[in-house]
Scaffold this active site. Structure first.
Site, mmCIF file in Angstrom:
data_model
loop_
_atom_site.group_PDB
_atom_site.id
_atom_site.type_symbol
_atom_site.label_atom_id
_atom_site.label_comp_id
_atom_site.label_asym_id
_atom_site.label_seq_id
_atom_site.Cartn_x
_atom_site.Cartn_y
_atom_site.Cartn_z
ATOM 1 N N LYS A 188 -39.509 17.464 11.940
ATOM 2 C CA LYS A 188 -39.980 16.115 12.271
ATOM 3 C C LYS A 188 -38.835 15.273 12.846
ATOM 4 C CE LYS A 188 -43.780 17.519 10.340
ATOM 5 N NZ LYS A 188 -43.483 18.939 10.171
HETATM 6 C C1 LIG Z 1 -50.313 18.183 10.134
HETATM 7 C C2 LIG Z 1 -49.414 18.520 8.974
HETATM 8 N N1 LIG Z 1 -49.784 18.205 7.735
HETATM 9 C C3 LIG Z 1 -49.010 18.476 6.672
HETATM 10 C C4 LIG Z 1 -47.791 19.092 6.813
HETATM 11 C C5 LIG Z 1 -46.975 19.410 5.600
HETATM 12 O O1 LIG Z 1 -45.773 18.705 5.557
HETATM 13 P P1 LIG Z 1 -44.664 19.068 4.460
HETATM 14 O O2 LIG Z 1 -43.978 20.303 4.957
HETATM 15 O O3 LIG Z 1 -43.765 17.868 4.434
HETATM 16 O O4 LIG Z 1 -45.359 19.276 3.166
HETATM 17 C C6 LIG Z 1 -47.342 19.433 8.098
HETATM 18 C C7 LIG Z 1 -46.045 20.084 8.282
HETATM 19 O O5 LIG Z 1 -45.614 20.398 9.346
HETATM 20 C C8 LIG Z 1 -48.177 19.159 9.209
HETATM 21 O O6 LIG Z 1 -47.823 19.471 10.454
#
Ligand SMILES: Cc1ncc(COP(=O)(O)O)c(C=O)c1O
Length: 383
Positions: A188
């Site tokens: 990110k």
């Molecule tokens: C659309 C979406 N939702 C949720 C997540 C999950 O994020 P995290 O890895 O911080 O749990 C991601 C991770 O890339 C994502 O792209």
């Protein structure tokens, strides 16, 4: 860095290292003053009254859904075409994700298909701003409001993205639904290693989220520490350990400061991608609808029907040319973890987006020459 040109690279430097060292020196390393400051700065950046930091976006999504009352027997309409964490968060609540199809030009939920999937057990909408591009919030919020359903925005990728409202351009996370959930994973634009946050305008909901992220504790460590009196906490409902550490929050604060410049730099690289790829019949370049501005977290093109090479063939040719790529966004319903949850129907565009999408390198360490090299290799591989 040697090796192939990477698709993403976090922008971390001595300022982040100094911030971690500063926090280490204080002895307060989790869920303390740095987390509180990061929450304030994040809330101010997106224009939300409240931000609640969590250990990841997956944790944020789970926490938000539980806090909004999603539980066993409920259905939540969401895309399958998303990182699997979107669907997993629904299942973590004991609820069932009901998958709606996406639009091929934006990779975002098609509101007409969402409308078709709503039923008597629908308890919430979980909408995704895929790869940073805001989904059609206006249409999706209208659908939800007509039925009194809460809307959770999976804004994992969308920090710094904007939508056009009747008040003008507003950042994702204000929020426009009931809550928005962000990720600070290294792919990110702002990273804390791992980490996440929920933003909301609802102070009572934020207080509930704060309790639930820390075991359901009624009095936080910081409050007990500051009180100067003997304070006993209580645990009124079961909670989770979804805390962000102060070490991570300190990194996040530096990263937030870098975000405005990063947004400008990415847009310039994407403009160059467009110059080079627009008009090539084999490749469909992503578009921003008039109502949305993406942060360009990722640049995902689609191989058109005019390209007779497979996604894998193109990816292998690019790798041989020293360029990493990733396939487009996955589809949860096609993964073994979801095989027993079907049958699934009407997700053809999601499947096509998965099978023909190609994430190209895009990060602050790239030059315009790097973009030119990627485009030349891509067009050679796709023809
Ligand atoms: C659309 C979406 N939702 C949720 C997540 C999950 O994020 P995290 O890895 O911080 O749990 C991601 C991770 O890339 C994502 O792209």
């Amino acid at each position: 860095m040697t090796g192939p040109l990477q698709i993403a690279r976090p922008d971390l430097g001595p300022e982040e290292a100094a911030a971690v060292a500063r926090v280490l020196g204080t002895g307060w390393v989790t869920q303390g003053p740095e987390v509180a400051a990061f929450e304030r700065e994040l809330a101010a950046f997106v224009g939300a009254p409240e931000a609640v930091a969590t250990s990841s976006c997956t944790a944020a999504l789970h926490l938000a859904l539980v806090a909004l009352g999603v539980g066993p027997g409920d259905e939540v309409v969401c895309p399958s075409h998303s990182f699997i964490a979107t669907a997993n968060a629904v299942r973590q609540c004991g609820a069932t994700p009901v998958f709606a199809d996406v639009d091929l030009d934006t990779f975002n939920l098609d509101p007409a298909d969402v409308a078709r999937r709503l039923g008597p057990r629908t308890r919430a909408l979980l909408v995704v701003h895929q790869l940073g591009l805001p989904c059609d919030l206006e249409a999706l919020l209208a659908l939800a409001r007509a039925r009194g359903l809460p809307v959770v925005e999976d804004a994992a990728c969308a920090l710094g993205s904007e939508v056009l409202t009747e008040r003008g351009w507003e950042r994702i996370g204000r929020p426009h639904g009931d809550v928005a959930c962000f990720s600070f994973h290294p792919r990110k634009l702002v990273t804390t290693g791992d980490g996440g946050a929920v933003t909301t305008r609802d102070a009572a909901l934020a207080a509930r989220l704060r309790r639930m992220r820390q075991h359901g504790m009624t009095v936080t460590d910081a409050q007990r520490h500051a009180s100067g009196a003997v304070v006993f906490e209580a645990y009124e409902a079961p909670g989770f350990n979804y805390r962000l550490t102060d070490l991570q929050a300190a990194v996040g604060r530096v990263q937030l400061g870098r975000l405005p410049a990063a947004l400008v730099a990415r847009r310039a690289l994407v403009d160059r991608y467009r110059e080079r790829l627009d008009g090539a019949p084999e490749v469909v370049v992503p578009v921003e609808p008039p109502r949305a501005r993406t942060n360009w977290q990722s640049f995902c093109v689609r191989l058109s029907d005019r390209c007779d090479r497979s996604q894998r063939e193109v990816m292998e040719a690019l790798l041989a040319a020293g360029i990493s790529t990733r396939r487009g966004v996955m589809c949860a319903h096609l993964e073994p973890a979801y095989a027993d949850q079907g049958p699934y129907e009407g997700l053809a565009r999601s499947e096509q987006a998965r099978d023909r999408g190609l994430v190209l390198p895009l990060h602050g360490g790239m030059s315009v020459d790097d973009v030119d090299r990627v485009c030349a290799a891509l067009l050679a591989a796709a023809r």
